[in-house]
Design a protein around this motif. Structure first.
Motif, PDB file in Angstrom:
ATOM      1  N   UNK A   1      -8.170  -9.958   3.159  1.00  0.00           N
ATOM      2  CA  UNK A   1      -7.227 -10.294   4.237  1.00  0.00           C
ATOM      3  C   UNK A   1      -5.872 -10.683   3.642  1.00  0.00           C
ATOM      4  N   UNK A   2      -5.876 -11.423   2.561  1.00  0.00           N
ATOM      5  CA  UNK A   2      -4.613 -11.794   1.919  1.00  0.00           C
ATOM      6  C   UNK A   2      -3.871 -10.556   1.427  1.00  0.00           C
ATOM      7  N   UNK A   3      -4.607  -9.620   0.832  1.00  0.00           N
ATOM      8  CA  UNK A   3      -3.999  -8.376   0.350  1.00  0.00           C
ATOM      9  C   UNK A   3      -3.342  -7.623   1.497  1.00  0.00           C
ATOM     10  N   UNK A   4      -4.088  -7.517   2.578  1.00  0.00           N
ATOM     11  CA  UNK A   4      -3.576  -6.830   3.762  1.00  0.00           C
ATOM     12  C   UNK A   4      -2.225  -7.424   4.165  1.00  0.00           C
ATOM     13  N   UNK A   5      -2.168  -8.750   4.220  1.00  0.00           N
ATOM     14  CA  UNK A   5      -0.949  -9.426   4.668  1.00  0.00           C
ATOM     15  C   UNK A   5       0.163  -9.359   3.623  1.00  0.00           C
ATOM     16  N   UNK A   6      -0.165  -9.678   2.374  1.00  0.00           N
ATOM     17  CA  UNK A   6       0.857  -9.727   1.320  1.00  0.00           C
ATOM     18  C   UNK A   6       1.532  -8.372   1.152  1.00  0.00           C
ATOM     19  N   UNK A   7       0.738  -7.311   1.233  1.00  0.00           N
ATOM     20  CA  UNK A   7       1.297  -5.976   0.974  1.00  0.00           C
ATOM     21  C   UNK A   7       2.353  -5.563   2.001  1.00  0.00           C
ATOM     22  N   UNK A   8       2.392  -6.278   3.115  1.00  0.00           N
ATOM     23  CA  UNK A   8       3.417  -5.991   4.137  1.00  0.00           C
ATOM     24  C   UNK A   8       4.820  -6.088   3.538  1.00  0.00           C
ATOM     25  N   UNK A   9       5.027  -7.040   2.632  1.00  0.00           N
ATOM     26  CA  UNK A   9       6.371  -7.217   2.056  1.00  0.00           C
ATOM     27  C   UNK A   9       6.804  -5.988   1.259  1.00  0.00           C
ATOM     28  N   UNK A  10       5.851  -5.200   0.784  1.00  0.00           N
ATOM     29  CA  UNK A  10       6.173  -3.997   0.005  1.00  0.00           C
ATOM     30  C   UNK A  10       6.718  -2.887   0.894  1.00  0.00           C
ATOM     31  N   UNK A  11       6.132  -2.704   2.084  1.00  0.00           N
ATOM     32  CA  UNK A  11       6.481  -1.510   2.853  1.00  0.00           C
ATOM     33  C   UNK A  11       7.245  -1.778   4.152  1.00  0.00           C
ATOM     34  N   UNK A  12       7.229  -3.009   4.645  1.00  0.00           N
ATOM     35  CA  UNK A  12       7.879  -3.282   5.926  1.00  0.00           C
ATOM     36  C   UNK A  12       9.395  -3.212   5.796  1.00  0.00           C
ATOM     37  N   UNK A  13      10.137  -2.660   6.757  1.00  0.00           N
ATOM     38  CA  UNK A  13       9.672  -1.961   7.956  1.00  0.00           C
ATOM     39  C   UNK A  13       9.344  -0.502   7.655  1.00  0.00           C
ATOM     40  N   UNK A  14       8.618   0.143   8.560  1.00  0.00           N
ATOM     41  CA  UNK A  14       8.316   1.569   8.437  1.00  0.00           C
ATOM     42  C   UNK A  14       8.748   2.265   9.726  1.00  0.00           C
ATOM     43  N   UNK A  15       8.571   3.598   9.754  1.00  0.00           N
ATOM     44  CA  UNK A  15       8.911   4.313  10.993  1.00  0.00           C
ATOM     45  C   UNK A  15       8.155   3.728  12.177  1.00  0.00           C
ATOM     46  N   UNK A  16       6.894   3.324  11.891  1.00  0.00           N
ATOM     47  CA  UNK A  16       6.023   2.898  12.986  1.00  0.00           C
ATOM     48  C   UNK A  16       6.197   1.427  13.363  1.00  0.00           C
ATOM     49  N   UNK A  17       6.529   0.609  12.373  1.00  0.00           N
ATOM     50  CA  UNK A  17       6.589  -0.832  12.636  1.00  0.00           C
ATOM     51  C   UNK A  17       7.909  -1.446  12.195  1.00  0.00           C
TER      52      UNK A  17
END
Lengths: 198, 198
Positions: free
Chosen positions: A163-179
């Motif tokens: 769950x932490x990985x899921x959340x932390x990795x957001x900083x790598x790709x956010x924002x995207x076309x979808x989000x």
């Protein structure tokens, strides 16, 4: 706080924010304190009363980031608890905030997550202790959910890391076309985290 | 290949591996090609017949990493398919390999994931296309599972991003006190991915 202390603290905060921008753009290794002061129209030495070195600045960014995230998670859980929520609701509230924090503070999060190798060993250990607190906090909610027969997991620690990985990795790709909404992504990831434990 | 071509290709490969070590240790921005040749006991200019610049080297690392991962995922799926597997088995096989690839190649993966800002715009676009291929490949399996009523998800693209995040983030933290076997972690994460779609 005296007026002078307030001014010093405001300057330290401005330097910290500028350093996040510079480190995020050029990497910690590729940046100099001179670039940071230049961006703020300060003299090159104006940084030293606040941060004795570039490493002290990285440490301050990492401390601030880890404390701010942990505090946000605790507030989210306390709010859910105040409503007498079940553990699913608690977990979802915490995951939503974990996710949106990473999206909103993605530049700081990237520096915090990817540049820790720049810290001195003792600073690294201090940050490690804060990271373990955050993981322990998440583990507490999942363990309580398992005890209440609300969650069914093979290994609490594995789920916490996932769950932490899921959340932390957001900083790598956010924002995207979808989000591009931290809040909406938080809701999506809260649902996905629920699937991981039920 | 002539003997000279084979020797050139072996030298290029050695330079690439040394560059991964140097970039992973000091960050792309904080590294020089001189440090890389020094590590190999080569003259400072020996790099240029193989890579015209530091950026070319970063691009080669990113290309190699993305192609190698995508290829590994395709092989895992083809092997599962050859056994006439259901979509759950296919997804689990692919997630296990995605995870273990990130654990085994964590230094290259970190450079690939965290240093892409160092690429020229045209190289960045080329890598972006490979990333979309990888995401599309994962999406294909999940879409097939949904069509077969094996998987039940709210939004295929969100699940693809979540599973990819889970796997990619392994390169940031692996190994840990709890996990030092890429293979075992792959099995754990395959089970977690199954929970996300069922």
């Amino acid at each position: 706080m005296t007026a002078a202390q307030t001014a010093a603290s405001a300057a330290a905060e401005r330097i910290l924010r500028a350093a996040i921008e510079v480190f995020a753009e050029s990497g910690y290794g590729g940046s100099s304190t001179r670039e940071i002061t230049k961006r703020l129209d300060m003299s090159a030495t104006a940084i030293y009363p606040h941060y004795a070195s570039k490493e002290e600045l990285l440490y301050a960014i990492a401390l601030d980031g880890h404390r701010s995230l942990l505090q946000a998670l605790k507030v989210a859980d306390a709010n859910a608890n105040a409503d007498g929520a079940d553990h699913t609701t608690r977990l979802k509230a915490v995951v939503a905030v974990f996710t949106s924090w990473q999206a909103e503070n993605r530049k700081q999060a990237r520096v915090v997550q990817y540049e820790l190798h720049g810290l001195t060993p003792s600073h690294y250990r201090a940050i490690g202790a804060l990271r373990r607190q955050t993981m322990g906090f998440m583990a507490g909610i999942i363990t309580a959910g398992v005890a209440a027969d609300e969650f069914h997991v093979d290994c609490v620690d594995d789920v916490v890391v996932a769950i932490s990985s899921l959340c932390v990795d957001v900083c790598r790709w956010f924002p995207s076309r979808q989000h591009n909404s931290p809040h909406k992504l938080g809701a999506v990831y809260a649902d996905i985290a629920e699937r991981m434990v039920r």
